[in-house]
Design an enzyme around this catalytic site. Sequence first.
Site, PDB file in Angstrom:
ATOM      1  N   ARG A 148      28.677  41.853  42.604  1.00  0.00           N
ATOM      2  CA  ARG A 148      29.957  42.565  42.748  1.00  0.00           C
ATOM      3  C   ARG A 148      30.187  42.670  44.160  1.00  0.00           C
ATOM      4  O   ARG A 148      30.100  42.146  45.415  1.00  0.00           O
ATOM      5  CB  ARG A 148      29.215  44.487  42.610  1.00  0.00           C
ATOM      6  CG  ARG A 148      28.951  44.823  41.330  1.00  0.00           C
ATOM      7  CD  ARG A 148      28.178  45.715  41.502  1.00  0.00           C
ATOM      8  NE  ARG A 148      27.738  46.221  40.183  1.00  0.00           N
ATOM      9  CZ  ARG A 148      25.945  46.464  40.288  1.00  0.00           C
ATOM     10  NH1 ARG A 148      25.303  45.942  40.884  1.00  0.00           N
ATOM     11  NH2 ARG A 148      25.639  47.127  38.957  1.00  0.00           N
ATOM     12  N   LYS A 172      23.580  49.065  43.092  1.00  0.00           N
ATOM     13  CA  LYS A 172      23.732  50.580  42.478  1.00  0.00           C
ATOM     14  C   LYS A 172      22.143  51.496  41.791  1.00  0.00           C
ATOM     15  O   LYS A 172      21.440  50.628  41.795  1.00  0.00           O
ATOM     16  CB  LYS A 172      24.359  50.365  40.721  1.00  0.00           C
ATOM     17  CG  LYS A 172      26.361  50.365  41.122  1.00  0.00           C
ATOM     18  CD  LYS A 172      26.642  50.944  40.116  1.00  0.00           C
ATOM     19  CE  LYS A 172      28.457  50.119  40.156  1.00  0.00           C
ATOM     20  NZ  LYS A 172      28.833  50.908  38.652  1.00  0.00           N
ATOM     21  N   HIS A 237      36.547  41.311  39.645  1.00  0.00           N
ATOM     22  CA  HIS A 237      35.180  41.722  38.915  1.00  0.00           C
ATOM     23  C   HIS A 237      35.206  41.349  37.741  1.00  0.00           C
ATOM     24  O   HIS A 237      34.372  40.710  36.666  1.00  0.00           O
ATOM     25  CB  HIS A 237      35.370  43.422  38.337  1.00  0.00           C
ATOM     26  CG  HIS A 237      34.015  44.076  37.932  1.00  0.00           C
ATOM     27  ND1 HIS A 237      32.527  44.314  39.057  1.00  0.00           N
ATOM     28  CD2 HIS A 237      33.826  44.373  37.167  1.00  0.00           C
ATOM     29  CE1 HIS A 237      32.057  44.909  38.022  1.00  0.00           C
ATOM     30  NE2 HIS A 237      32.499  44.934  36.768  1.00  0.00           N
ATOM     31  N   ARG A 240      32.772  38.533  37.961  1.00  0.00           N
ATOM     32  CA  ARG A 240      31.359  38.707  37.929  1.00  0.00           C
ATOM     33  C   ARG A 240      31.698  39.140  35.400  1.00  0.00           C
ATOM     34  O   ARG A 240      30.087  38.506  35.439  1.00  0.00           O
ATOM     35  CB  ARG A 240      31.543  40.306  38.054  1.00  0.00           C
ATOM     36  CG  ARG A 240      30.272  41.044  37.575  1.00  0.00           C
ATOM     37  CD  ARG A 240      30.199  42.311  38.112  1.00  0.00           C
ATOM     38  NE  ARG A 240      28.992  43.174  38.080  1.00  0.00           N
ATOM     39  CZ  ARG A 240      28.162  43.325  38.667  1.00  0.00           C
ATOM     40  NH1 ARG A 240      27.168  42.369  38.586  1.00  0.00           N
ATOM     41  NH2 ARG A 240      26.472  44.134  37.773  1.00  0.00           N
ATOM     42  N   HIS A 263      22.060  45.997  35.730  1.00  0.00           N
ATOM     43  CA  HIS A 263      22.349  47.115  35.203  1.00  0.00           C
ATOM     44  C   HIS A 263      21.201  47.846  34.882  1.00  0.00           C
ATOM     45  O   HIS A 263      19.647  47.626  34.149  1.00  0.00           O
ATOM     46  CB  HIS A 263      22.778  46.786  33.565  1.00  0.00           C
ATOM     47  CG  HIS A 263      24.530  45.695  33.704  1.00  0.00           C
ATOM     48  ND1 HIS A 263      24.768  44.742  32.863  1.00  0.00           N
ATOM     49  CD2 HIS A 263      25.338  45.944  34.845  1.00  0.00           C
ATOM     50  CE1 HIS A 263      26.153  44.793  33.110  1.00  0.00           C
ATOM     51  NE2 HIS A 263      26.341  44.991  34.026  1.00  0.00           N
ATOM     52  N   TYR A 272      28.415  42.072  26.729  1.00  0.00           N
ATOM     53  CA  TYR A 272      29.371  41.049  26.666  1.00  0.00           C
ATOM     54  C   TYR A 272      29.196  40.325  25.175  1.00  0.00           C
ATOM     55  O   TYR A 272      29.910  39.231  24.895  1.00  0.00           O
ATOM     56  CB  TYR A 272      28.503  40.192  27.844  1.00  0.00           C
ATOM     57  CG  TYR A 272      29.104  40.822  28.838  1.00  0.00           C
ATOM     58  CD1 TYR A 272      29.887  40.336  29.136  1.00  0.00           C
ATOM     59  CD2 TYR A 272      28.320  41.452  29.816  1.00  0.00           C
ATOM     60  CE1 TYR A 272      30.104  41.183  30.829  1.00  0.00           C
ATOM     61  CE2 TYR A 272      27.864  42.280  30.806  1.00  0.00           C
ATOM     62  CZ  TYR A 272      29.124  41.111  31.630  1.00  0.00           C
ATOM     63  OH  TYR A 272      29.722  42.329  33.037  1.00  0.00           O
TER      64      TYR A 272
END
Length: 305
Positions: A148, A172, A237, A240, A263, A272
């Site tokens: 990120r 995150k 992004h 990414r 994630h 994806y």
Amino acid sequence: MSEDAALIDRFLEMMAAERGASRNTLLAYRADLMGAAQIMGGLAMATKAAVAELAAAWATLAASSVARKSSALRAFYAFLEEEGLRPDNPSSALPRPVTRRPLPKILSTREVDSLFAQIELRLAADHPARLDLRLSALIELLYGSGLRASELVSLPRRALAADRPFLILKGKGARERLVPISDRARAAVAAWLPHVPADSAWLFPSGKSHLSRIRLYQMVKALAAAAGIAPERVSPHVLRHAFATHLLEGGADLRALQSMLGHADIGTTQIYTHVDSRRLVELVNSRHPLATMTHRRVDGDASAP
């Protein structure tokens, strides 16, 4: 409203401590909760009927915005109920808009190649510019490891070890993950490191802190323009997303990709699998066992495939 402000503070403290919510998430929750409080005349004592009126107040907003605001209020009222601060939970009256997660924007492998070709052209000089060495390291890490933007710009100076082809990141929700680093990225960082001040705490320093995300965005868009790609199509992004999509196309396991991207929910990673539907259809038509079998007419006569 003072009671609401105190309760919101307590709620956000819980979100930060127990769920590892980021600063941006906490700011968004505060704004959504305070906005709802103004519409209803207060949160703490709001009735179910008052909560239901939010749907009309939010009628002109996008479904994604309504979903976000509703999520903040549901979490807030669940917290009040769990803490014994309210005997009930009125959040069932909140609207539940149907939203579709947009497909991520990506670049083709040819377009990514053109970005790296532009960098290689600059590095081919007898004495490559310091900022071009920095750009090379940034882009190699963005596309080669799927970092990120915030993770990349805040990397510590010693984040990458010469004898270790991976780094451990805290992303995150304060979740740690192992990120593989390609030989190309390690070489690019090694070429950049001599230009980083010895007393810098950051791998990509800028002033008294590290490189800003905004500056990184500007650099990526400028590189895209130089490579003949519309700048509005490219961002950190997007690179990414390209990392994830191209890995999946190359046969990467979805669980492994989830781990690399950091994630929490594999449902986020599964987006994806929908990016290149044409490729998936072609894959079924060419690789599935039925692809080599002949079609049969209703009367039983075989026809050509």
